[in-house]
Design an enzyme around this catalytic site. Structure first.
Site, PDB file in Angstrom:
ATOM      1  N   ASP A 120       0.853  -1.192   0.000  1.00  0.00           N
ATOM      2  CA  ASP A 120       0.000   0.000   0.000  1.00  0.00           C
ATOM      3  C   ASP A 120       0.889   1.243   0.000  1.00  0.00           C
ATOM      4  OD1 ASP A 120      -2.376  -1.501   0.105  1.00  0.00           O
ATOM      5  OD2 ASP A 120      -2.167  -1.747   2.264  1.00  0.00           O
ATOM      6  N   LYS A 157       0.127  10.052   1.504  1.00  0.00           N
ATOM      7  CA  LYS A 157       0.205  11.267   2.338  1.00  0.00           C
ATOM      8  C   LYS A 157       1.391  11.189   3.295  1.00  0.00           C
ATOM      9  CE  LYS A 157      -4.670  12.351   2.231  1.00  0.00           C
ATOM     10  NZ  LYS A 157      -5.962  12.071   2.825  1.00  0.00           N
ATOM     11  N   ASP A 190       3.959  -0.894  -8.856  1.00  0.00           N
ATOM     12  CA  ASP A 190       3.636  -0.076 -10.029  1.00  0.00           C
ATOM     13  C   ASP A 190       3.645   1.399  -9.640  1.00  0.00           C
ATOM     14  OD1 ASP A 190       1.302  -0.455  -8.353  1.00  0.00           O
ATOM     15  OD2 ASP A 190       0.312   0.807  -9.832  1.00  0.00           O
ATOM     16  N   THR A 219       1.988 -11.201  -9.240  1.00  0.00           N
ATOM     17  CA  THR A 219       1.053 -11.077  -8.130  1.00  0.00           C
ATOM     18  C   THR A 219      -0.300 -10.662  -8.735  1.00  0.00           C
ATOM     19  OG1 THR A 219       1.156  -8.708  -7.627  1.00  0.00           O
ATOM     20  CG2 THR A 219       3.012 -10.046  -6.878  1.00  0.00           C
ATOM     21  N   GLU A 220      -1.346 -10.667  -7.915  1.00  0.00           N
ATOM     22  CA  GLU A 220      -2.664 -10.243  -8.412  1.00  0.00           C
ATOM     23  C   GLU A 220      -2.611  -8.797  -8.891  1.00  0.00           C
ATOM     24  OE1 GLU A 220      -2.417 -11.997  -5.567  1.00  0.00           O
ATOM     25  OE2 GLU A 220      -3.827 -13.678  -5.762  1.00  0.00           O
TER      26      GLU A 220
HETATM   27  C1  LIG Z   1      -2.099  -3.565  -2.342  1.00  0.00           C
HETATM   28  S1  LIG Z   1      -2.178  -5.135  -1.591  1.00  0.00           S
HETATM   29  C2  LIG Z   1      -1.037  -6.099  -2.565  1.00  0.00           C
HETATM   30  C3  LIG Z   1      -1.273  -7.571  -2.403  1.00  0.00           C
HETATM   31  C4  LIG Z   1      -0.306  -8.492  -3.154  1.00  0.00           C
HETATM   32  N1  LIG Z   1       1.047  -8.401  -2.627  1.00  0.00           N
HETATM   33  C5  LIG Z   1      -0.301  -8.232  -4.643  1.00  0.00           C
HETATM   34  O1  LIG Z   1       0.705  -7.725  -5.149  1.00  0.00           O
HETATM   35  O2  LIG Z   1      -1.278  -8.563  -5.298  1.00  0.00           O
HETATM   36  C6  LIG Z   1      -1.294  -4.852  -0.091  1.00  0.00           C
HETATM   37  C7  LIG Z   1      -1.528  -5.940   0.946  1.00  0.00           C
HETATM   38  O3  LIG Z   1      -0.685  -5.652   2.066  1.00  0.00           O
HETATM   39  C8  LIG Z   1      -1.403  -5.923   3.258  1.00  0.00           C
HETATM   40  N2  LIG Z   1      -0.780  -5.124   4.339  1.00  0.00           N
HETATM   41  C9  LIG Z   1      -0.786  -3.783   4.470  1.00  0.00           C
HETATM   42  N3  LIG Z   1      -0.118  -3.409   5.562  1.00  0.00           N
HETATM   43  C10 LIG Z   1       0.324  -4.560   6.150  1.00  0.00           C
HETATM   44  C11 LIG Z   1       1.055  -4.831   7.326  1.00  0.00           C
HETATM   45  N4  LIG Z   1       1.473  -3.856   8.136  1.00  0.00           N
HETATM   46  N5  LIG Z   1       1.333  -6.127   7.631  1.00  0.00           N
HETATM   47  C12 LIG Z   1       0.899  -7.127   6.823  1.00  0.00           C
HETATM   48  N6  LIG Z   1       0.188  -6.921   5.694  1.00  0.00           N
HETATM   49  C13 LIG Z   1      -0.093  -5.660   5.360  1.00  0.00           C
HETATM   50  C14 LIG Z   1      -2.832  -5.521   2.921  1.00  0.00           C
HETATM   51  O4  LIG Z   1      -3.769  -6.113   3.772  1.00  0.00           O
HETATM   52  C15 LIG Z   1      -2.956  -5.991   1.473  1.00  0.00           C
HETATM   53  O5  LIG Z   1      -3.452  -7.301   1.388  1.00  0.00           O
END
Ligand SMILES: C[S@@+](CC[C@H](N)C(=O)[O-])C[C@H]1O[C@@H](n2cnc3c(N)ncnc32)[C@H](O)[C@@H]1O
Length: 211
Positions: free
Chosen positions: A118, A122, A154, A191-192
């Protein structure tokens, strides 16, 4: 990315203790014992719906993979994939990446992946970015000397931020890809998010950074 709650997610996770480690603190220092072999352990923090971890596990049966996500529902979707693929070298953890030293001993993890983390664009949310220095402190502790983080995204802003964060931390950039899919890099597992964004024509960035 927040996903809507999935009915039965908890029950599904609890019904599969072979794949989902529900008491990870008890596994600290014992992960290879849990896998039943002495193969290296690679983890993905923020593993989402599990395409990467499942694909990597199929491609590298001699490596133990652990997918880690903070969202229970997301982890339950990853479990669907792991069950369908029937891969013995995967485990899943429903924990926050900031607390990994509670679950892994010093140098217990050979390699760490961050994929499409993520971006938290900000400035006031900087501390939530998985490449922020406090996360690097945590990752450094569970990786060996010269352990590596492999990061794909990305998001150009997060990529630029992360390159600076790694460098300011004293890490060495061993490889940087500004357009992974147009490069000669071999063995990439999608990845997805990577599949979704690359189909939209977005460039995928990648870096390998060493402590
Ligand atoms: C944008 S998604 C990307 C998922 C996957 N890696 C992909 O590329 O398709 C980010 C993932 O990171 C997880 N995430 C965010 N902060 C996290 C944290 N502090 N510890 C573990 N997972 C976290 C979210 O729940 C989410 O499933």
């Amino acid at each position: 990315m927040r996903v809507r709650n999935r009915k039965g997610a908890s029950e599904l996770l609890e019904a599969n203790p072979h794949y989902v480690v529900l008491d990870p603190a008890a596994a600290k220092g014992r992960w290879q014992e849990l896998f039943g072999n002495d193969n290296p352990i690679h983890i993905e923090v923020g593993s989402g719906k599990g395409a990467f971890i499942t694909g990597m596990a199929k491609a590298h049966p001699d490596i133990n993979y652990i997918g880690i996500d903070i969202q229970k529902t997301v982890l339950s979707y990853a479990l669907d994939k792991v069950l369908a693929a029937d891969v013995p070298n995967v485990k899943l953890l429903w924990v926050d990446g900031s607390s990994l030293t509670d679950y892994f001993a010093e140098a217990e993890v050979a390699q760490l992946y961050l994929n499409f983390s993520d971006p938290w664009p900000k400035k006031k949310h900087e501390k939530r970015r998985l490449t922020y220095k406090t996360f690097l402190d945590t990752f450094k502790e569970i990786l060996p000397e010269k352990g590596q983080i492999h990061f794909k995204t990305d998001n150009r802003g997060l990529f630029e931020y992360s390159l600076v964060s790694f460098s300011q931390y004293g890490m060495v950039l061993k490889g940087v890809w500004l357009d992974l899919h147009a490069s000669d890099y071999e063995g990439n597992v999608l990845t997805e998010y990577e599949e979704k964004f690359s189909q939209k024509g977005q460039v995928i960035y990648r870096v390998e950074a060493e402590f």
